[in-house]
Design a protein around this motif. Structure first.
Motif, PDB file in Angstrom:
ATOM      1  N   SER A  22       3.282 -11.783  17.980  1.00 55.53           N
ATOM      2  CA  SER A  22       2.456 -11.136  16.957  1.00 55.53           C
ATOM      3  C   SER A  22       3.390 -10.447  15.964  1.00 55.53           C
ATOM      4  O   SER A  22       4.163  -9.581  16.323  1.00 55.53           O
ATOM      5  N   SER A  23       3.315 -10.864  14.738  1.00 59.87           N
ATOM      6  CA  SER A  23       4.166 -10.327  13.688  1.00 59.87           C
ATOM      7  C   SER A  23       3.747  -8.903  13.342  1.00 59.87           C
ATOM      8  O   SER A  23       2.564  -8.623  13.161  1.00 59.87           O
ATOM      9  N   ARG A  24       4.720  -8.007  13.250  1.00 58.11           N
ATOM     10  CA  ARG A  24       4.405  -6.620  12.888  1.00 58.11           C
ATOM     11  C   ARG A  24       3.792  -6.550  11.498  1.00 58.11           C
ATOM     12  O   ARG A  24       2.857  -5.792  11.255  1.00 58.11           O
ATOM     13  N   ALA A  25       4.319  -7.362  10.575  1.00 59.24           N
ATOM     14  CA  ALA A  25       3.795  -7.361   9.207  1.00 59.24           C
ATOM     15  C   ALA A  25       2.357  -7.878   9.186  1.00 59.24           C
ATOM     16  O   ALA A  25       1.525  -7.367   8.432  1.00 59.24           O
ATOM     17  N   HIS A  26       2.054  -8.876  10.004  1.00 59.68           N
ATOM     18  CA  HIS A  26       0.700  -9.434  10.028  1.00 59.68           C
ATOM     19  C   HIS A  26      -0.294  -8.407  10.595  1.00 59.68           C
ATOM     20  O   HIS A  26      -1.381  -8.215  10.049  1.00 59.68           O
ATOM     21  N   VAL A  27       0.080  -7.752  11.684  1.00 54.94           N
ATOM     22  CA  VAL A  27      -0.804  -6.748  12.299  1.00 54.94           C
ATOM     23  C   VAL A  27      -1.049  -5.596  11.329  1.00 54.94           C
ATOM     24  O   VAL A  27      -2.194  -5.181  11.116  1.00 54.94           O
ATOM     25  N   LEU A  28       0.004  -5.096  10.723  1.00 57.35           N
ATOM     26  CA  LEU A  28      -0.130  -3.986   9.781  1.00 57.35           C
ATOM     27  C   LEU A  28      -0.915  -4.421   8.545  1.00 57.35           C
ATOM     28  O   LEU A  28      -1.813  -3.710   8.078  1.00 57.35           O
ATOM     29  N   GLY A  29      -0.610  -5.602   8.020  1.00 58.67           N
ATOM     30  CA  GLY A  29      -1.292  -6.095   6.831  1.00 58.67           C
ATOM     31  C   GLY A  29      -2.774  -6.334   7.039  1.00 58.67           C
ATOM     32  O   GLY A  29      -3.597  -6.020   6.175  1.00 58.67           O
ATOM     33  N   SER A  30      -3.143  -6.863   8.205  1.00 60.97           N
ATOM     34  CA  SER A  30      -4.564  -7.125   8.462  1.00 60.97           C
ATOM     35  C   SER A  30      -5.355  -5.827   8.586  1.00 60.97           C
ATOM     36  O   SER A  30      -6.485  -5.736   8.103  1.00 60.97           O
ATOM     37  N   GLN A  31      -4.762  -4.804   9.188  1.00 61.83           N
ATOM     38  CA  GLN A  31      -5.443  -3.514   9.291  1.00 61.83           C
ATOM     39  C   GLN A  31      -5.575  -2.849   7.919  1.00 61.83           C
ATOM     40  O   GLN A  31      -6.616  -2.275   7.598  1.00 61.83           O
ATOM     41  N   ILE A  32      -4.532  -2.934   7.109  1.00 68.09           N
ATOM     42  CA  ILE A  32      -4.583  -2.347   5.767  1.00 68.09           C
ATOM     43  C   ILE A  32      -5.620  -3.071   4.916  1.00 68.09           C
ATOM     44  O   ILE A  32      -6.378  -2.446   4.180  1.00 68.09           O
ATOM     45  N   ASP A  33      -5.676  -4.399   5.028  1.00 64.16           N
ATOM     46  CA  ASP A  33      -6.694  -5.170   4.298  1.00 64.16           C
ATOM     47  C   ASP A  33      -8.103  -4.748   4.695  1.00 64.16           C
ATOM     48  O   ASP A  33      -8.996  -4.648   3.848  1.00 64.16           O
ATOM     49  N   ARG A  34      -8.303  -4.506   5.984  1.00 62.35           N
ATOM     50  CA  ARG A  34      -9.618  -4.083   6.458  1.00 62.35           C
ATOM     51  C   ARG A  34     -10.038  -2.763   5.815  1.00 62.35           C
ATOM     52  O   ARG A  34     -11.163  -2.602   5.349  1.00 62.35           O
ATOM     53  N   TYR A  35      -9.122  -1.798   5.785  1.00 66.81           N
ATOM     54  CA  TYR A  35      -9.446  -0.503   5.187  1.00 66.81           C
ATOM     55  C   TYR A  35      -9.570  -0.595   3.670  1.00 66.81           C
ATOM     56  O   TYR A  35     -10.374   0.116   3.064  1.00 66.81           O
ATOM     57  N   ASN A  36      -8.782  -1.462   3.030  1.00 62.82           N
ATOM     58  CA  ASN A  36      -8.918  -1.658   1.585  1.00 62.82           C
ATOM     59  C   ASN A  36     -10.292  -2.218   1.246  1.00 62.82           C
ATOM     60  O   ASN A  36     -10.894  -1.835   0.241  1.00 62.82           O
ATOM     61  N   ASN A  37     -10.813  -3.123   2.074  1.00 63.32           N
ATOM     62  CA  ASN A  37     -12.145  -3.675   1.846  1.00 63.32           C
ATOM     63  C   ASN A  37     -13.240  -2.618   1.996  1.00 63.32           C
ATOM     64  O   ASN A  37     -14.318  -2.759   1.432  1.00 63.32           O
ATOM     65  N   GLU A  38     -12.959  -1.571   2.765  1.00 62.77           N
ATOM     66  CA  GLU A  38     -13.910  -0.470   2.928  1.00 62.77           C
ATOM     67  C   GLU A  38     -13.769   0.573   1.822  1.00 62.77           C
ATOM     68  O   GLU A  38     -14.472   1.578   1.839  1.00 62.77           O
ATOM     69  N   GLY A  39     -12.836   0.362   0.884  1.00 60.98           N
ATOM     70  CA  GLY A  39     -12.669   1.282  -0.236  1.00 60.98           C
ATOM     71  C   GLY A  39     -11.548   2.296  -0.076  1.00 60.98           C
ATOM     72  O   GLY A  39     -11.376   3.153  -0.941  1.00 60.98           O
ATOM     73  N   TRP A  40     -10.781   2.227   0.992  1.00 56.81           N
ATOM     74  CA  TRP A  40      -9.684   3.157   1.213  1.00 56.81           C
ATOM     75  C   TRP A  40      -8.426   2.644   0.522  1.00 56.81           C
ATOM     76  O   TRP A  40      -8.190   1.452   0.445  1.00 56.81           O
ATOM     77  N   ASN A  41      -7.591   3.554   0.044  1.00 53.64           N
ATOM     78  CA  ASN A  41      -6.302   3.218  -0.564  1.00 53.64           C
ATOM     79  C   ASN A  41      -5.191   3.763   0.315  1.00 53.64           C
ATOM     80  O   ASN A  41      -5.258   4.905   0.783  1.00 53.64           O
ATOM     81  N   VAL A  42      -4.141   2.974   0.513  1.00 51.86           N
ATOM     82  CA  VAL A  42      -3.011   3.406   1.332  1.00 51.86           C
ATOM     83  C   VAL A  42      -2.130   4.332   0.510  1.00 51.86           C
ATOM     84  O   VAL A  42      -1.747   4.015  -0.610  1.00 51.86           O
ATOM     85  N   VAL A  43      -1.843   5.492   1.068  1.00 50.94           N
ATOM     86  CA  VAL A  43      -0.958   6.452   0.422  1.00 50.94           C
ATOM     87  C   VAL A  43       0.451   6.307   0.975  1.00 50.94           C
ATOM     88  O   VAL A  43       1.424   6.263   0.226  1.00 50.94           O
ATOM     89  N   GLN A  44       0.555   6.200   2.307  1.00 56.01           N
ATOM     90  CA  GLN A  44       1.870   6.127   2.928  1.00 56.01           C
ATOM     91  C   GLN A  44       1.748   5.494   4.309  1.00 56.01           C
ATOM     92  O   GLN A  44       0.748   5.670   4.996  1.00 56.01           O
ATOM     93  N   VAL A  45       2.802   4.771   4.706  1.00 59.89           N
ATOM     94  CA  VAL A  45       2.885   4.191   6.045  1.00 59.89           C
ATOM     95  C   VAL A  45       4.105   4.798   6.717  1.00 59.89           C
ATOM     96  O   VAL A  45       5.211   4.742   6.187  1.00 59.89           O
TER      97      VAL A  45
END
Length: 84
Positions: A22-45
């Motif tokens: 399981s790629s770390r970038a894929h896991v992180l990216g899929s979770q960020i995409d999920r929250y972006n679809n809910e209207g959240w913006n990433v400030v910092q990781v």
């Protein structure tokens, strides 16, 4: 004036043979995409602290007991914000 809501989300990571596939970038990216679809913006990781010697020894022990299939690793903390 719009109010902003902040949220901190922990995204776990796993090691061992399961974690290798399981790629770390894929896991992180899929979770960020999920929250972006809910209207959240990433400030910092942020990557969580590595832990201490006891946590490292426990992680190795879990890895041995699972025949090198799975163990826990430091997670990511993602800080999100959303305009209300």
């Amino acid at each position: 004036m719009a109010m902003r809501t902040n949220r901190v989300v922990t995204i776990p990571r796993y090691g061992g043979l399961i974690g290798m596939f399981s790629s770390r970038a894929h896991v992180l990216g899929s979770q960020i995409d999920r929250y972006n679809n809910e209207g959240w913006n990433v400030v910092q990781v942020l990557e969580a602290e590595k832990g201490n010697l006891l946590v490292t020894m426990l992680s190795l022990l879990v890895l041995c007991f699972t025949f090198f299939l799975w163990t826990f690793m430091p997670s990511y903390m993602v800080i999100l914000e959303k305009d209300q």
